[in-house]
Scaffold this active site. Structure first.
Site, PDB file in Angstrom:
ATOM      1  CG  ASP A 194      -2.141   1.054   1.111  1.00  0.00           C
ATOM      2  OD1 ASP A 194      -2.716   1.485   2.167  1.00  0.00           O
ATOM      3  OD2 ASP A 194      -2.283   1.252  -0.118  1.00  0.00           O
ATOM      4  CE  LYS A 214      -0.700   3.448  -3.850  1.00  0.00           C
ATOM      5  NZ  LYS A 214      -0.751   2.584  -2.622  1.00  0.00           N
ATOM      6  CG  ASP A 241      -5.392  -0.038  -1.133  1.00  0.00           C
ATOM      7  OD1 ASP A 241      -5.489   0.776  -0.646  1.00  0.00           O
ATOM      8  OD2 ASP A 241      -6.485  -0.481  -1.909  1.00  0.00           O
ATOM      9  CG  ASN A 242      -4.370   2.200  -3.594  1.00  0.00           C
ATOM     10  OD1 ASN A 242      -3.548   2.058  -2.758  1.00  0.00           O
ATOM     11  ND2 ASN A 242      -5.643   2.738  -3.423  1.00  0.00           N
ATOM     12  CD  GLU A 302      -8.272   4.875  -0.150  1.00  0.00           C
ATOM     13  OE1 GLU A 302      -8.540   3.772  -0.680  1.00  0.00           O
ATOM     14  OE2 GLU A 302      -7.270   5.349  -0.261  1.00  0.00           O
TER      15      GLU A 302
HETATM   16  O1  LIG Z   1      -0.112   7.156  -2.272  1.00  0.00           O
HETATM   17  C1  LIG Z   1      -0.885   6.132  -1.857  1.00  0.00           C
HETATM   18  N1  LIG Z   1      -0.319   5.434  -0.848  1.00  0.00           N
HETATM   19  C2  LIG Z   1       1.213   5.590  -0.470  1.00  0.00           C
HETATM   20  C3  LIG Z   1       1.297   6.763   0.679  1.00  0.00           C
HETATM   21  C4  LIG Z   1       2.769   6.168   1.223  1.00  0.00           C
HETATM   22  N2  LIG Z   1       2.712   5.886   2.661  1.00  0.00           N
HETATM   23  N3  LIG Z   1       3.940   5.538   2.836  1.00  0.00           N
HETATM   24  C5  LIG Z   1       4.511   5.424   1.635  1.00  0.00           C
HETATM   25  C6  LIG Z   1       5.648   5.116   1.326  1.00  0.00           C
HETATM   26  C7  LIG Z   1       6.677   5.106   0.017  1.00  0.00           C
HETATM   27  C8  LIG Z   1       7.648   4.308  -0.034  1.00  0.00           C
HETATM   28  C9  LIG Z   1       8.145   3.475   0.890  1.00  0.00           C
HETATM   29  N4  LIG Z   1       9.502   2.879   1.154  1.00  0.00           N
HETATM   30  C10 LIG Z   1       9.183   2.176   2.302  1.00  0.00           C
HETATM   31  N5  LIG Z   1       8.209   2.253   2.969  1.00  0.00           N
HETATM   32  C11 LIG Z   1       7.533   3.258   2.077  1.00  0.00           C
HETATM   33  C12 LIG Z   1       6.320   4.005   2.297  1.00  0.00           C
HETATM   34  N6  LIG Z   1       3.490   5.717   0.485  1.00  0.00           N
HETATM   35  C13 LIG Z   1      -2.297   6.179  -2.144  1.00  0.00           C
HETATM   36  C14 LIG Z   1      -3.187   7.146  -2.789  1.00  0.00           C
HETATM   37  C15 LIG Z   1      -4.278   7.154  -2.911  1.00  0.00           C
HETATM   38  C16 LIG Z   1      -5.143   8.272  -3.841  1.00  0.00           C
HETATM   39  C17 LIG Z   1      -5.998   7.767  -4.737  1.00  0.00           C
HETATM   40  C18 LIG Z   1      -6.656   8.774  -5.441  1.00  0.00           C
HETATM   41  C19 LIG Z   1      -6.055  10.123  -5.391  1.00  0.00           C
HETATM   42  F1  LIG Z   1      -6.814  11.017  -6.087  1.00  0.00           F
HETATM   43  C20 LIG Z   1      -5.170  10.439  -4.454  1.00  0.00           C
HETATM   44  C21 LIG Z   1      -4.564   9.545  -3.745  1.00  0.00           C
HETATM   45  C22 LIG Z   1      -5.189   6.169  -2.484  1.00  0.00           C
HETATM   46  C23 LIG Z   1      -4.369   5.099  -1.483  1.00  0.00           C
HETATM   47  O2  LIG Z   1      -5.073   4.000  -1.075  1.00  0.00           O
HETATM   48  C24 LIG Z   1      -3.000   5.081  -1.464  1.00  0.00           C
HETATM   49  O3  LIG Z   1      -2.408   4.025  -0.543  1.00  0.00           O
HETATM   50 MG   LIG Z   2      -4.056   2.577  -0.563  1.00  0.00          MG
END
Ligand SMILES: O=C(NCCc1nnc(-c2ccc3[nH]cnc3c2)[nH]1)c1cc(-c2ccc(F)cc2)cc(O)c1O
Ligand SMILES: [Mg+2]
Length: 214
Positions: A141, A144, A169-170, A199
């Site tokens: 999650d 992407k 997810d996604n 969500e």
């Molecule tokens: O970007 C997402 N999720 C990622 C956050 C994250 N939180 N932590 C990281 C990380 C990134 C490197 C990493 N390397 C190691 N851990 C890491 C963690 N990335 C995400 C975005 C949406 C979304 C949908 C429609 C929209 F209009 C806008 C947004 C929906 C979702 O369910 C998501 O999961």
């Molecule tokens: Mg997600």
């Protein structure tokens, strides 16, 4: 300076949820995201699918990539059998700081190990850091464009065994086309799509469940 969205979400949990009650933390976050401010938690609809897969796998070793505010870490950990732990990786220190507090508020801090860092750096160290051989369950999650490189890394590091379950997810929104193409066409995976919604919205999204065949 103005608070961040994760900080406002944490405040809502500290104000409205029952301390030590994971379900009330989950419900409070879902209510806040539906009625006050959208946030990118897996949410209640996809969360129910996540719950059913976690219960079916009943993993001894579980990894989450992308903690964000800790919502899915609480969802997963509340279902884990006693003595098992969820390892969750978070890259962003501000997200990690909020997630630690939400996890602590839920009372599940003994079942969750939150590690800060980049998945690409941490995955190769997991066996030595956590004394694990292989992973029974992985929830993807995070960014992407990291899903595909990270499962290839999990394969290379021999962290997957015959029957390991990946849940992503996604896969529709924001979308992970290269990951989907890989797990759906590789002879090393058996994949299944669970149609749902982004969500707290009516936009289509879904989870892809993939079994590693070894
Ligand atoms: O970007 C997402 N999720 C990622 C956050 C994250 N939180 N932590 C990281 C990380 C990134 C490197 C990493 N390397 C190691 N851990 C890491 C963690 N990335 C995400 C975005 C949406 C979304 C949908 C429609 C929209 F209009 C806008 C947004 C929906 C979702 O369910 C998501 O999961
Ligand atoms: Mg997600």
């Amino acid at each position: 300076t103005r608070s961040t969205r994760p900080q406002r979400l944490l405040k809502a949990v500290q104000k409205k949820a029952i301390k030590g009650d994971p379900q009330s933390v989950i419900s409070t976050i879902d209510y806040f995201c539906r009625h006050s401010e959208w946030a990118m938690n897996v949410g209640d609809e996809k969360g129910a699918i996540l719950d059913s897969v976690v219960c079916e796998v009943s993993p001894s070793t579980a990894l989450e990539l992308g903690t964000y505010c800790g919502y899915s870490a609480v969802r997963i950990a509340r279902l884990l059998p006693p003595g098992t732990k969820l390892i969750t990786l978070e890259f962003n220190p501000d997200y990690a700081a909020v997630a630690r507090q939400i996890i602590e508020y839920s009372g599940l801090q003994d079942k969750i190990c939150l590690v800060e860092g980049a998945s690409g750096d941490l995955i190769p160290k997991m066996q030595e850091l956590f004394g694990i051989k292989t992973l029974d369950f992985v929830f993807l999650d995070h960014w992407k464009d990291r899903y595909l490189p990270d499962i290839k890394l999990l394969e290379e590091c021999q962290l997957l065994r015959k029957g390991s379950i990946l849940l992503a997810d996604n896969v529709i929104c924001p979308g992970t086309p290269d990951y989907l193409e890989y797990v759906r066409n590789s002879p090393r995976y058996e994949s299944k799509y669970f149609k749902s919604h982004l969500e707290y919205t009516k936009v289509e999204d879904g989870l892809e469940k993939s079994v590693f065949l070894g």
